[in-house]
Design a protein around this motif. Structure first.
Motif, PDB file in Angstrom:
ATOM      1  N   ASP A  59      -1.843  -6.587   2.363  1.00 18.61           N
ATOM      2  CA  ASP A  59      -2.842  -7.314   1.584  1.00 18.61           C
ATOM      3  C   ASP A  59      -2.265  -8.603   1.006  1.00 18.61           C
ATOM      4  O   ASP A  59      -1.052  -8.763   0.889  1.00 18.61           O
ATOM      5  CB  ASP A  59      -3.375  -6.434   0.448  1.00 18.61           C
ATOM      6  CG  ASP A  59      -2.346  -6.236  -0.642  1.00 18.61           C
ATOM      7  OD1 ASP A  59      -1.540  -5.291  -0.530  1.00 18.61           O
ATOM      8  OD2 ASP A  59      -2.318  -7.046  -1.601  1.00 18.61           O
TER       9      ASP A  59
ATOM     10  N   ASP B 153       0.825  -1.206   0.000  1.00 20.82           N
ATOM     11  CA  ASP B 153       0.000   0.000   0.000  1.00 20.82           C
ATOM     12  C   ASP B 153       0.867   1.267   0.000  1.00 20.82           C
ATOM     13  O   ASP B 153       1.738   1.441   0.861  1.00 20.82           O
ATOM     14  CB  ASP B 153      -0.874  -0.042   1.261  1.00 20.82           C
ATOM     15  CG  ASP B 153      -1.817   1.122   1.351  1.00 20.82           C
ATOM     16  OD1 ASP B 153      -2.795   1.119   0.589  1.00 20.82           O
ATOM     17  OD2 ASP B 153      -1.569   2.029   2.176  1.00 20.82           O
TER      18      ASP B 153
ATOM     19  N   SER C 145      -6.404  -8.248  -1.418  1.00 25.59           N
ATOM     20  CA  SER C 145      -7.374  -8.252  -0.315  1.00 25.59           C
ATOM     21  C   SER C 145      -6.669  -7.855   0.972  1.00 25.59           C
ATOM     22  O   SER C 145      -5.750  -8.542   1.430  1.00 25.59           O
ATOM     23  CB  SER C 145      -7.984  -9.654  -0.186  1.00 25.59           C
ATOM     24  OG  SER C 145      -8.726  -9.739   1.002  1.00 25.59           O
ATOM     25  N   LYS C 146      -7.111  -6.750   1.564  1.00 26.01           N
ATOM     26  CA  LYS C 146      -6.491  -6.254   2.795  1.00 26.01           C
ATOM     27  C   LYS C 146      -6.685  -7.247   3.934  1.00 26.01           C
ATOM     28  O   LYS C 146      -7.731  -7.889   4.031  1.00 26.01           O
ATOM     29  CB  LYS C 146      -7.092  -4.892   3.173  1.00 26.01           C
ATOM     30  CG  LYS C 146      -6.588  -3.739   2.297  1.00 26.01           C
ATOM     31  CD  LYS C 146      -5.340  -3.097   2.876  1.00 26.01           C
ATOM     32  CE  LYS C 146      -4.568  -2.238   1.899  1.00 26.01           C
ATOM     33  NZ  LYS C 146      -5.238  -1.017   1.488  1.00 26.01           N
ATOM     34  N   TYR C 147      -5.680  -7.350   4.813  1.00 25.13           N
ATOM     35  CA  TYR C 147      -5.758  -8.270   5.950  1.00 25.13           C
ATOM     36  C   TYR C 147      -6.704  -7.722   7.012  1.00 25.13           C
ATOM     37  O   TYR C 147      -6.789  -6.504   7.202  1.00 25.13           O
ATOM     38  CB  TYR C 147      -4.374  -8.465   6.564  1.00 25.13           C
ATOM     39  CG  TYR C 147      -4.250  -9.717   7.417  1.00 25.13           C
ATOM     40  CD1 TYR C 147      -4.022 -10.949   6.828  1.00 25.13           C
ATOM     41  CD2 TYR C 147      -4.377  -9.663   8.801  1.00 25.13           C
ATOM     42  CE1 TYR C 147      -3.902 -12.105   7.596  1.00 25.13           C
ATOM     43  CE2 TYR C 147      -4.265 -10.815   9.579  1.00 25.13           C
ATOM     44  CZ  TYR C 147      -4.022 -12.035   8.964  1.00 25.13           C
ATOM     45  OH  TYR C 147      -3.917 -13.166   9.729  1.00 25.13           O
TER      46      TYR C 147
ATOM     47  N   TYR D  63      -9.076 -12.743   7.669  1.00 28.82           N
ATOM     48  CA  TYR D  63      -8.625 -12.996   6.300  1.00 28.82           C
ATOM     49  C   TYR D  63      -8.415 -14.490   6.039  1.00 28.82           C
ATOM     50  O   TYR D  63      -8.954 -15.063   5.097  1.00 28.82           O
ATOM     51  CB  TYR D  63      -7.333 -12.220   5.995  1.00 28.82           C
ATOM     52  CG  TYR D  63      -6.799 -12.633   4.638  1.00 28.82           C
ATOM     53  CD1 TYR D  63      -7.374 -12.118   3.486  1.00 28.82           C
ATOM     54  CD2 TYR D  63      -5.803 -13.598   4.527  1.00 28.82           C
ATOM     55  CE1 TYR D  63      -6.966 -12.550   2.236  1.00 28.82           C
ATOM     56  CE2 TYR D  63      -5.382 -14.022   3.284  1.00 28.82           C
ATOM     57  CZ  TYR D  63      -5.957 -13.496   2.134  1.00 28.82           C
ATOM     58  OH  TYR D  63      -5.560 -13.938   0.912  1.00 28.82           O
TER      59      TYR D  63
END
Lengths: 255, 283
Positions: A168, A83, A172-174, A242
């Motif tokens: 991520d 990010d 997909s973000k944790y 997640y």
């Protein structure tokens, strides 16, 4: 009379010996891959959670001496979030970082790292247990999560605390979540220090959750936002974290 | 009526006078139910356990242990070969451990092969579901059977060796007889022999409790609830090692047990574990 093996003996031995091969070869007739069976077996997790809570109550996880610490505490999972906003913060040594605490709280708040570090802290030498089987002992310093929740207050219908992270996996973000018992446990801290030094990025700087009676994947790294929720249904695929959503790990993770 | 030594005094068919076989009631219902429950649960525990081991195929002693620490046992692969290392000794295990060919013909670098694991393709989440579900049945089965064995006096009457039996000369004699595949016949077969007693006691009183307690010791929540578990086994990673060693010894027991059943007369032996009735081998 001396025993003499017969043909039947060898046939029996062969059949008995082949049983596990048959079992595995057909994967217990496809059962092991069936989602229904897997969910049914996974339900024993709830039993484990209730029994362990009953046995343990608010008991503390074991704490260790400095001499018992791992010489090298390995990293795992993501060691540098991709990010760009996170990387910009990291470049300034997290000077511009602030932790959002919102959702079902009385007073949504933002805490800068300096504010968090000015609060009463807790230092604990604990063991980190990966679901894969390895363990490492390290020293963590941080603010008890309960202190932050005291400041924001929790609304009556809040049941879980969700951690939104900067890292991520494939976009997909944790995220992870714990219940309020774990959130108020005295050893549940947001760590900013590790082994008497600032928390390294590889281990989740600027803030990493330590929830010491649970497995490694609950110890969310790079925590950016904390959200109090009533239900986990609308978080990800609804399993609470997640890895729980991605590959079916247990949410409770106490064993 | 004759005391069979197995709790129930019954000679179901004493045809000694007519020269027929003597049938005794050997295994009571609790033993039979527990035995066949274990046949299922133990295989599932062992095979799902190997999948969990595959997630980190290294074993350590002490409280901690990870990739940078010394592993006393490791299964791995290097230079297109599979290996098992114990201490300083490395054995090439290509084809079975570390590097093997899957059912679909692919070469896989993983510790235990697909035919030994549940599920057959690596999936830690699924393996943990199987392992941790059947652990309840397995552990409570052991607890209930151990309690029943004490209350019913099965333990003291049938399983614990007598002082005479544990004399070294007696044990050596039994070992020599077994090595020649000469098993007790007739009246001598009414009771377990000392090697059976020692094996069954070793499994019931040592290996099974050890495997359950070391399993619990690996749980971080149990460590908080019952910290003495860590003291008993010397740390979580020691507990993980002992868990694996105890499981290996259980596999060894199963292999010897099945071999003995086959050699001693599989029909009579297996029937006795189903109906309880055992025909004493003729002298």
């Amino acid at each position: 009379m001396v025993f003499s093996p017969t043909r039947r003996t060898f046939l029996t031995a062969g059949l008995v010996g082949a049983a596990p091969l048959v079992l595995s070869g057909c994967d217990v007739f496809g059962l092991a891959q069936s989602q229904g069976v897997n969910d049914a077996l996974g339900s024993s997790e709830d039993l484990a959670r209730h029994v362990q809570r009953l046995l343990g109550g608010e008991a503390l996880a074991p704490e260790f001496e400095e001499a018992e610490m791992s010489p090298v505490f390995r990293t795992n999972g993501n060691t540098m979030p991709a990010d760009s906003a996170y990387q910009a913060l990291a470049q300034r040594n997290f000077a511009g970082f602030s932790l959002a605490v919102d959702g079902l709280v009385e007073r949504p708040m933002q805490f800068t790292l300096a504010e968090i570090m000015a609060m009463p802290s807790r230092t604990q030498i604990t063991r980190h247990d990966c679901v894969e089987g390895w363990s490492a002992i390290g020293k963590w310093t941080g603010v008890p999560l309960a202190r932050l929740l005291d400041q924001t207050g929790l609304k009556q219908d809040a049941r879980y605390v969700v951690f939104h992270c900067a890292d991520d996996f494939s976009g997909s973000k944790y995220y992870e979540s714990i219940d309020l018992d774990a959130a108020h446990h005295p050893q549940t801290i947001l760590a900013y220090g590790m082994n008497d030094a600032p928390l390294p990025i590889g281990h989740g700087a600027p803030l990493r959750l330590r929830v010491e009676r649970q497995l490694g994947y609950k110890q969310a790294k790079f925590v950016m936002r904390i959200e109090a929720v009533a239900s986990l249904d609308s978080l990800g695929a609804g399993r609470g974290g997640y890895w729980e959503d991605a590959i079916g790990y247990d949410w409770y993770a106490g064993i | 009526m004759t005391d069979t030594g197995f709790g129930v005094d019954a000679n179901l068919q004493d045809d000694a006078k007519s020269g027929g076989p003597t049938v005794v009631y050997r295994h009571r219902l609790a033993t039979r139910v527990w035995h066949w429950t274990n046949v299922v649960t133990l295989f599932i525990m062992l095979m799902s356990g190997l999948t969990i081991f595959n997630a980190h195929p290294r074993l350590y002693w002490g409280q901690y242990g990870a990739n940078n620490d010394h592993a006393w046992l490791q299964i791995g692969s290097a230079d297109n070969r599979g290996y098992l290392r114990v201490g300083d000794t490395t054995v090439d295990t290509t084809g079975v451990l570390g590097r093997w060919t899957s059912a679909s013909g692919n070469t896989v670098n993983r510790a235990f092969p697909y035919w030994a694991t549940i599920p057959s393709s690596y999936n830690l989440a699924v393996a943990r579901h199987w392992h941790l579900f059947f652990a309840w049945i397995f552990a409570f089965g052991i607890l209930l059977y151990a309690l029943w064995s004490v209350v019913s006096r099965h333990l003291t009457r049938d399983l614990l060796p007598t002082r005479k039996e544990i004399a070294p000369a007696h044990i050596l004699h039994d070992v020599a007889q077994h090595a020649r595949l000469r098993f007790p016949k007739g009246e001598a077969a009414r009771h377990y022999n000392v090697l059976q007693k020692l094996s069954y006691c070793g499994v019931l009183l040592v290996l099974l409790p050890a495997v359950v307690l070391t399993g619990l010791t690996m749980s971080p929540t149990m460590n908080a609830a019952w910290p003495f578990l860590l003291d008993i086994f010397g740390g979580r990673q020691s507990a993980r090692s002992i868990h694996f060693i105890a499981a290996t010894l259980l596999v060894l027991f199963i292999l010897v047990h099945v071999a003995m059943v086959v050699l001693a007369g599989p029909i009579n032996e297996i029937r006795s574990m189903i109906t309880g009735r055992y025909r004493l081998p003729k002298e």
